[in-house]
Design a protein around this motif. Structure first.
Motif, PDB file in Angstrom:
ATOM      1  N   HIS A  63     -10.603 -27.408   1.911  1.00  0.00           N
ATOM      2  CA  HIS A  63      -9.681 -27.391   3.046  1.00  0.00           C
ATOM      3  C   HIS A  63      -9.797 -28.696   3.830  1.00  0.00           C
ATOM      4  O   HIS A  63     -10.866 -29.290   3.880  1.00  0.00           O
ATOM      5  CB  HIS A  63      -9.991 -26.230   3.992  1.00  0.00           C
ATOM      6  CG  HIS A  63      -9.759 -24.882   3.403  1.00  0.00           C
ATOM      7  ND1 HIS A  63     -10.668 -24.275   2.570  1.00  0.00           N
ATOM      8  CD2 HIS A  63      -8.717 -24.033   3.512  1.00  0.00           C
ATOM      9  CE1 HIS A  63     -10.203 -23.102   2.194  1.00  0.00           C
ATOM     10  NE2 HIS A  63      -9.015 -22.932   2.757  1.00  0.00           N
ATOM     11  N   GLU A  64      -8.697 -29.098   4.455  1.00  0.00           N
ATOM     12  CA  GLU A  64      -8.684 -30.217   5.396  1.00  0.00           C
ATOM     13  C   GLU A  64      -7.995 -29.739   6.666  1.00  0.00           C
ATOM     14  O   GLU A  64      -6.891 -29.211   6.617  1.00  0.00           O
ATOM     15  CB  GLU A  64      -7.927 -31.412   4.820  1.00  0.00           C
ATOM     16  CG  GLU A  64      -8.639 -32.106   3.693  1.00  0.00           C
ATOM     17  CD  GLU A  64      -7.961 -33.406   3.291  1.00  0.00           C
ATOM     18  OE1 GLU A  64      -7.523 -34.149   4.194  1.00  0.00           O
ATOM     19  OE2 GLU A  64      -7.873 -33.664   2.087  1.00  0.00           O
ATOM     20  N   LEU A  65      -8.665 -29.923   7.790  1.00  0.00           N
ATOM     21  CA  LEU A  65      -8.130 -29.473   9.071  1.00  0.00           C
ATOM     22  C   LEU A  65      -8.374 -30.539  10.129  1.00  0.00           C
ATOM     23  O   LEU A  65      -9.337 -31.309  10.022  1.00  0.00           O
ATOM     24  CB  LEU A  65      -8.819 -28.178   9.523  1.00  0.00           C
ATOM     25  CG  LEU A  65      -8.610 -26.932   8.672  1.00  0.00           C
ATOM     26  CD1 LEU A  65      -9.537 -25.826   9.134  1.00  0.00           C
ATOM     27  CD2 LEU A  65      -7.169 -26.476   8.747  1.00  0.00           C
ATOM     28  N   PRO A  66      -7.535 -30.572  11.168  1.00  0.00           N
ATOM     29  CA  PRO A  66      -7.840 -31.473  12.287  1.00  0.00           C
ATOM     30  C   PRO A  66      -9.071 -30.964  13.025  1.00  0.00           C
ATOM     31  O   PRO A  66      -9.367 -29.772  13.016  1.00  0.00           O
ATOM     32  CB  PRO A  66      -6.590 -31.383  13.167  1.00  0.00           C
ATOM     33  CG  PRO A  66      -5.944 -30.108  12.793  1.00  0.00           C
ATOM     34  CD  PRO A  66      -6.295 -29.831  11.363  1.00  0.00           C
ATOM     35  N   ALA A  73     -12.303 -23.726  10.823  1.00  0.00           N
ATOM     36  CA  ALA A  73     -13.086 -24.188   9.674  1.00  0.00           C
ATOM     37  C   ALA A  73     -14.352 -23.352   9.519  1.00  0.00           C
ATOM     38  O   ALA A  73     -14.700 -22.941   8.402  1.00  0.00           O
ATOM     39  CB  ALA A  73     -13.433 -25.663   9.840  1.00  0.00           C
ATOM     40  N   PHE A  74     -15.035 -23.069  10.625  1.00  0.00           N
ATOM     41  CA  PHE A  74     -16.234 -22.241  10.552  1.00  0.00           C
ATOM     42  C   PHE A  74     -15.902 -20.823  10.095  1.00  0.00           C
ATOM     43  O   PHE A  74     -16.653 -20.218   9.327  1.00  0.00           O
ATOM     44  CB  PHE A  74     -16.970 -22.208  11.897  1.00  0.00           C
ATOM     45  CG  PHE A  74     -17.870 -23.378  12.109  1.00  0.00           C
ATOM     46  CD1 PHE A  74     -19.014 -23.551  11.342  1.00  0.00           C
ATOM     47  CD2 PHE A  74     -17.576 -24.319  13.081  1.00  0.00           C
ATOM     48  CE1 PHE A  74     -19.848 -24.640  11.539  1.00  0.00           C
ATOM     49  CE2 PHE A  74     -18.409 -25.408  13.285  1.00  0.00           C
ATOM     50  CZ  PHE A  74     -19.545 -25.562  12.509  1.00  0.00           C
ATOM     51  N   GLN A  75     -14.777 -20.284  10.559  1.00  0.00           N
ATOM     52  CA  GLN A  75     -14.373 -18.946  10.125  1.00  0.00           C
ATOM     53  C   GLN A  75     -14.120 -18.906   8.621  1.00  0.00           C
ATOM     54  O   GLN A  75     -14.476 -17.934   7.945  1.00  0.00           O
ATOM     55  CB  GLN A  75     -13.138 -18.472  10.909  1.00  0.00           C
ATOM     56  CG  GLN A  75     -13.416 -18.146  12.359  1.00  0.00           C
ATOM     57  CD  GLN A  75     -14.501 -17.092  12.510  1.00  0.00           C
ATOM     58  OE1 GLN A  75     -14.495 -16.068  11.828  1.00  0.00           O
ATOM     59  NE2 GLN A  75     -15.457 -17.341  13.400  1.00  0.00           N
ATOM     60  N   LEU A  76     -13.484 -19.948   8.081  1.00  0.00           N
ATOM     61  CA  LEU A  76     -13.252 -20.017   6.636  1.00  0.00           C
ATOM     62  C   LEU A  76     -14.581 -20.014   5.881  1.00  0.00           C
ATOM     63  O   LEU A  76     -14.718 -19.345   4.851  1.00  0.00           O
ATOM     64  CB  LEU A  76     -12.449 -21.268   6.280  1.00  0.00           C
ATOM     65  CG  LEU A  76     -10.979 -21.255   6.671  1.00  0.00           C
ATOM     66  CD1 LEU A  76     -10.384 -22.664   6.545  1.00  0.00           C
ATOM     67  CD2 LEU A  76     -10.210 -20.285   5.797  1.00  0.00           C
ATOM     68  N   LEU A  77     -15.561 -20.757   6.390  1.00  0.00           N
ATOM     69  CA  LEU A  77     -16.875 -20.790   5.751  1.00  0.00           C
ATOM     70  C   LEU A  77     -17.569 -19.436   5.840  1.00  0.00           C
ATOM     71  O   LEU A  77     -18.133 -18.954   4.855  1.00  0.00           O
ATOM     72  CB  LEU A  77     -17.747 -21.871   6.392  1.00  0.00           C
ATOM     73  CG  LEU A  77     -17.351 -23.314   6.100  1.00  0.00           C
ATOM     74  CD1 LEU A  77     -18.119 -24.265   7.000  1.00  0.00           C
ATOM     75  CD2 LEU A  77     -17.587 -23.645   4.643  1.00  0.00           C
ATOM     76  N   LEU A  78     -17.515 -18.816   7.013  1.00  0.00           N
ATOM     77  CA  LEU A  78     -18.172 -17.521   7.204  1.00  0.00           C
ATOM     78  C   LEU A  78     -17.541 -16.435   6.336  1.00  0.00           C
ATOM     79  O   LEU A  78     -18.227 -15.536   5.860  1.00  0.00           O
ATOM     80  CB  LEU A  78     -18.128 -17.115   8.675  1.00  0.00           C
ATOM     81  CG  LEU A  78     -19.007 -17.940   9.612  1.00  0.00           C
ATOM     82  CD1 LEU A  78     -18.719 -17.583  11.063  1.00  0.00           C
ATOM     83  CD2 LEU A  78     -20.473 -17.732   9.283  1.00  0.00           C
ATOM     84  N   LYS A  79     -16.229 -16.508   6.128  1.00  0.00           N
ATOM     85  CA  LYS A  79     -15.524 -15.527   5.297  1.00  0.00           C
ATOM     86  C   LYS A  79     -15.583 -15.880   3.811  1.00  0.00           C
ATOM     87  O   LYS A  79     -14.977 -15.223   2.991  1.00  0.00           O
ATOM     88  CB  LYS A  79     -14.066 -15.421   5.739  1.00  0.00           C
ATOM     89  CG  LYS A  79     -13.898 -14.842   7.126  1.00  0.00           C
ATOM     90  CD  LYS A  79     -12.443 -14.810   7.523  1.00  0.00           C
ATOM     91  CE  LYS A  79     -12.291 -14.281   8.933  1.00  0.00           C
ATOM     92  NZ  LYS A  79     -10.877 -14.306   9.361  1.00  0.00           N
ATOM     93  N   GLU A  80     -16.345 -16.952   3.496  1.00  0.00           N
ATOM     94  CA  GLU A  80     -16.520 -17.426   2.116  1.00  0.00           C
ATOM     95  C   GLU A  80     -15.183 -17.769   1.451  1.00  0.00           C
ATOM     96  O   GLU A  80     -14.983 -17.552   0.260  1.00  0.00           O
ATOM     97  CB  GLU A  80     -17.309 -16.413   1.292  1.00  0.00           C
ATOM     98  CG  GLU A  80     -18.709 -16.197   1.830  1.00  0.00           C
ATOM     99  CD  GLU A  80     -19.517 -15.208   1.028  1.00  0.00           C
ATOM    100  OE1 GLU A  80     -19.006 -14.658   0.033  1.00  0.00           O
ATOM    101  OE2 GLU A  80     -20.674 -14.980   1.413  1.00  0.00           O
TER     102      GLU A  80
END
Length: 89
Positions: A63-66, A73-80
């Motif tokens: 993923h790329e985000l501002p 971004a942290f939520q995406l990581l936590l939700k794997e």
């Protein structure tokens, strides 16, 4: 308990202002440069592999985000749902 990871090298190194008591109760501070790759011995090898097309680093970024969406971004990581998220300004 807690863990602080200091990433990279600051252009003008300074001492860290913290009190030794902050390290009690299981708290830790660690540093990481190049993701623990040895810069002098391993980094040139990785660079050559990338240039030869053997190693494609783009595949490691999911993923790329501002930077303003760092919480997402942290939520995406936590939700794997993300392996690596590249944040940009």
């Amino acid at each position: 308990m807690g863990l602080t990871v200091i990433l990279g090298i600051h252009p003008t190194p300074r001492m860290l202002p913290f009190h030794p008591m902050e390290l009690f109760n299981g708290r830790r501070i660690i540093g990481s440069v190049f993701g623990n790759v040895k810069g002098k011995t391993q980094l040139p090898h990785f660079a050559k592999e990338c240039m030869r097309g053997v190693l494609n680093l783009d595949e490691f970024i999911t993923h790329e985000l501002p930077f303003s969406k760092i919480n997402e971004a942290f939520q995406l990581l936590l939700k794997e749902k993300s392996l690596r998220c590249l944040l940009h300004l």
